[in-house]
Design a protein around this motif. Structure first.
Motif, PDB file in Angstrom:
ATOM      1  N   ALA A  54      74.524  47.628  44.617  1.00 43.48           N
ATOM      2  CA  ALA A  54      73.546  46.770  45.277  1.00 43.48           C
ATOM      3  C   ALA A  54      73.833  45.348  44.862  1.00 43.48           C
ATOM      4  O   ALA A  54      74.148  45.087  43.700  1.00 43.48           O
ATOM      5  N   PRO A  55      73.780  44.374  45.784  1.00 43.76           N
ATOM      6  CA  PRO A  55      74.098  42.992  45.463  1.00 43.76           C
ATOM      7  C   PRO A  55      73.161  42.412  44.424  1.00 43.76           C
ATOM      8  O   PRO A  55      72.062  42.919  44.188  1.00 43.76           O
ATOM      9  N   ALA A  56      73.615  41.316  43.821  1.00 48.27           N
ATOM     10  CA  ALA A  56      72.795  40.634  42.824  1.00 48.27           C
ATOM     11  C   ALA A  56      71.557  40.033  43.477  1.00 48.27           C
ATOM     12  O   ALA A  56      71.501  39.827  44.678  1.00 48.27           O
ATOM     13  N   GLY A  57      70.561  39.709  42.648  1.00 46.70           N
ATOM     14  CA  GLY A  57      69.346  39.071  43.151  1.00 46.70           C
ATOM     15  C   GLY A  57      68.346  40.034  43.723  1.00 46.70           C
ATOM     16  O   GLY A  57      67.438  39.640  44.441  1.00 46.70           O
ATOM     17  N   GLN A  58      68.474  41.326  43.424  1.00 47.45           N
ATOM     18  CA  GLN A  58      67.590  42.311  44.008  1.00 47.45           C
ATOM     19  C   GLN A  58      66.737  43.014  42.972  1.00 47.45           C
ATOM     20  O   GLN A  58      66.313  44.146  43.161  1.00 47.45           O
ATOM     21  N   ALA A  59      66.461  42.368  41.843  1.00 49.67           N
ATOM     22  CA  ALA A  59      65.677  43.005  40.796  1.00 49.67           C
ATOM     23  C   ALA A  59      64.291  43.390  41.279  1.00 49.67           C
ATOM     24  O   ALA A  59      63.706  44.373  40.834  1.00 49.67           O
ATOM     25  N   ASP A  60      63.737  42.610  42.234  1.00 44.12           N
ATOM     26  CA  ASP A  60      62.388  42.909  42.709  1.00 44.12           C
ATOM     27  C   ASP A  60      62.381  43.967  43.792  1.00 44.12           C
ATOM     28  O   ASP A  60      61.323  44.391  44.242  1.00 44.12           O
ATOM     29  N   GLN A  61      63.541  44.413  44.236  1.00 36.68           N
ATOM     30  CA  GLN A  61      63.600  45.410  45.286  1.00 36.68           C
ATOM     31  C   GLN A  61      64.228  46.702  44.809  1.00 36.68           C
ATOM     32  O   GLN A  61      64.311  47.658  45.575  1.00 36.68           O
ATOM     33  N   VAL A  62      64.735  46.768  43.592  1.00 32.69           N
ATOM     34  CA  VAL A  62      65.357  47.960  43.052  1.00 32.69           C
ATOM     35  C   VAL A  62      64.520  48.437  41.878  1.00 32.69           C
ATOM     36  O   VAL A  62      64.361  47.740  40.885  1.00 32.69           O
ATOM     37  N   ALA A  63      63.973  49.625  41.987  1.00 33.72           N
ATOM     38  CA  ALA A  63      63.093  50.146  40.953  1.00 33.72           C
ATOM     39  C   ALA A  63      63.909  50.893  39.901  1.00 33.72           C
ATOM     40  O   ALA A  63      64.700  51.767  40.238  1.00 33.72           O
ATOM     41  N   SER A  64      63.733  50.533  38.632  1.00 29.54           N
ATOM     42  CA  SER A  64      64.449  51.203  37.546  1.00 29.54           C
ATOM     43  C   SER A  64      63.620  52.365  37.028  1.00 29.54           C
ATOM     44  O   SER A  64      63.273  52.436  35.855  1.00 29.54           O
ATOM     45  N   VAL A  65      63.261  53.266  37.931  1.00 26.33           N
ATOM     46  CA  VAL A  65      62.442  54.417  37.570  1.00 26.33           C
ATOM     47  C   VAL A  65      63.154  55.686  37.994  1.00 26.33           C
ATOM     48  O   VAL A  65      63.999  55.685  38.880  1.00 26.33           O
ATOM     49  N   ASP A  66      62.786  56.767  37.332  1.00 28.79           N
ATOM     50  CA  ASP A  66      63.317  58.074  37.688  1.00 28.79           C
ATOM     51  C   ASP A  66      62.456  58.647  38.799  1.00 28.79           C
ATOM     52  O   ASP A  66      61.244  58.813  38.629  1.00 28.79           O
ATOM     53  N   PRO A  67      63.049  58.961  39.969  1.00 30.93           N
ATOM     54  CA  PRO A  67      62.237  59.428  41.086  1.00 30.93           C
ATOM     55  C   PRO A  67      61.803  60.876  40.965  1.00 30.93           C
ATOM     56  O   PRO A  67      61.059  61.361  41.794  1.00 30.93           O
ATOM     57  N   THR A  68      62.300  61.607  39.982  1.00 26.49           N
ATOM     58  CA  THR A  68      61.952  63.016  39.873  1.00 26.49           C
ATOM     59  C   THR A  68      60.457  63.166  39.655  1.00 26.49           C
ATOM     60  O   THR A  68      59.823  62.432  38.924  1.00 26.49           O
ATOM     61  N   GLY A  69      59.898  64.154  40.318  1.00 23.74           N
ATOM     62  CA  GLY A  69      58.470  64.395  40.196  1.00 23.74           C
ATOM     63  C   GLY A  69      57.630  63.583  41.151  1.00 23.74           C
ATOM     64  O   GLY A  69      56.415  63.712  41.160  1.00 23.74           O
ATOM     65  N   GLY A 205      75.991  46.122  37.127  1.00 17.25           N
ATOM     66  CA  GLY A 205      76.132  47.456  36.572  1.00 17.25           C
ATOM     67  C   GLY A 205      74.845  48.212  36.338  1.00 17.25           C
ATOM     68  O   GLY A 205      74.876  49.380  35.943  1.00 17.25           O
ATOM     69  N   GLN A 206      73.702  47.586  36.566  1.00 18.56           N
ATOM     70  CA  GLN A 206      72.437  48.280  36.369  1.00 18.56           C
ATOM     71  C   GLN A 206      72.178  49.247  37.516  1.00 18.56           C
ATOM     72  O   GLN A 206      72.548  48.995  38.655  1.00 18.56           O
ATOM     73  N   GLU A 207      71.536  50.352  37.186  1.00 21.99           N
ATOM     74  CA  GLU A 207      71.233  51.356  38.187  1.00 21.99           C
ATOM     75  C   GLU A 207      69.732  51.398  38.459  1.00 21.99           C
ATOM     76  O   GLU A 207      68.920  51.172  37.570  1.00 21.99           O
ATOM     77  N   GLY A 208      69.388  51.664  39.690  1.00 19.08           N
ATOM     78  CA  GLY A 208      67.987  51.755  40.061  1.00 19.08           C
ATOM     79  C   GLY A 208      67.848  52.527  41.350  1.00 19.08           C
ATOM     80  O   GLY A 208      68.764  53.249  41.751  1.00 19.08           O
ATOM     81  N   TYR A 209      66.708  52.361  42.011  1.00 25.28           N
ATOM     82  CA  TYR A 209      66.431  53.099  43.232  1.00 25.28           C
ATOM     83  C   TYR A 209      65.922  52.153  44.310  1.00 25.28           C
ATOM     84  O   TYR A 209      65.063  51.317  44.055  1.00 25.28           O
ATOM     85  N   GLN A 210      66.485  52.279  45.495  1.00 25.64           N
ATOM     86  CA  GLN A 210      66.137  51.412  46.617  1.00 25.64           C
ATOM     87  C   GLN A 210      65.089  52.089  47.505  1.00 25.64           C
ATOM     88  O   GLN A 210      65.317  53.176  48.030  1.00 25.64           O
TER      89      GLN A 210
END
Length: 302
Positions: A54-69, A205-210
């Motif tokens: 995912a491109p840079a500048g998207q910290a407010d649109q990429v959630a660093s949470v585990d979607p399980t559950g 390199g950070q991972e998140g969820y869109q």
């Protein structure tokens, strides 16, 4: 309104899918700093657990949470009841339900963008991006962008009896889960709404969820899909900025045509007549894999 088109350098791009996903994510336009979103092809979902970038500048649109559950947090809904209701009283519309001649007349207050199978309503501050296949020169998607939210739309052939949306939802959920994300069905403005969290990786390199929201409206032998991204995808209700996205979706007019098409086939799009042939085209830097998630078809001709 800014009108742009992008070429897609991919030999298989002329075959659009209902549930296929390109590997692009929202980006920031260097000219105006607005958050822009390209087609919802977030991952090649056949490649396994590795996340797309995912491109840079998207910290407010990429959630660093585990979607399980996430599914347990959603109350069960009566899917059949929602599917059996009529949701198009305020649009989107079939071409037979509107004054077709009026659509062709210039309207300074409500400009129309005729893409052939879809007629879109332009609004102040809206940017339209078209994804164009480099080889076939065919438009494969249309994206309406407003501020930090975007709506990607596409119209598909559907059976006379309807029900295509109910048939493909399970596949979309399975596809999201197999990619390491999650998906839930919730009540929406058009009956059953699909909400997804799909894995992405930022340039650092950070991972998140869109997150995304999917609305589907079914009309006479067609199905209109709208996928919402950006800030509007993070909202739960229909207040601003979702309200503006919803209004844009409701104002779409679908022109199905009489030709026989298999359910799930993308209705062909064409460039507006008033678009300059010499207008510059932005090319993607990398090819896009559309081999994942084959097109859903029941084999029934329309």
């Amino acid at each position: 309104m800014i009108f742009r088109s992008r070429r897609q350098r991919n030999e298989s791009a002329d075959t659009a899918t209902l549930n296929g996903e390109r590997d692009e994510q929202p980006d920031v336009d260097p000219e105006d700093g607005q958050q822009l979103v390209d087609h919802d092809q977030v991952a090649d979902e056949s490649t396994g657990p590795e996340s797309p970038e995912a491109p840079a500048g998207q910290a407010d649109q990429v959630a660093s949470v585990d979607p399980t559950g996430a599914a347990e947090a959603i109350d069960p809904i009566d899917l059949a009841d929602l599917d059996n209701q009529e949701w198009r009283d305020l649009g989107p519309y079939d071409i037979a339900e509107v004054d077709a001649e009026a659509l062709e007349e210039p309207d300074a207050e409500q400009p129309r963008i005729d893409l052939g199978s879809m007629v879109l309503a332009a609004s102040d501050g809206m940017e339209l991006r078209l994804q164009v296949d480099e080889n076939s020169q065919q438009i494969v998607s249309a994206m309406m962008i407003r501020d930090d939210s975007a709506l990607e739309v596409g119209a598909f052939a559907a059976p006379r009896s309807g029900g295509l949306w109910a048939e493909i939802r399970d596949e979309l959920i399975e596809s999201a889960e197999s990619a390491g994300g999650s998906a839930n069905l919730v009540p929406g403005p058009f009956g059953v709404e699909l909400r997804r969290l799909l894995p992405v990786r930022t340039p650092d390199g950070q991972e998140g969820y869109q997150p995304s929201r999917m609305w589907v409206a079914e009309g006479p032998r067609w199905m209109l899909r709208g996928i919402i991204y950006g800030q509007a995808a993070l909202e739960d209700g229909l207040e601003t900025p979702v309200a503006e996205i919803l209004e844009s979706f409701r104002q779409i007019v679908v022109r199905r045509g009489d030709e026989a098409m298999a359910p799930g086939d993308l209705l062909p799009l064409s460039l507006p007549e008033n678009m300059s042939q010499g207008e510059p085209v932005e090319e993607q830097g990398e090819p896009v894999d559309e081999s994942a998630d084959p097109q859903t078809q029941s084999g029934e001709e329309q």
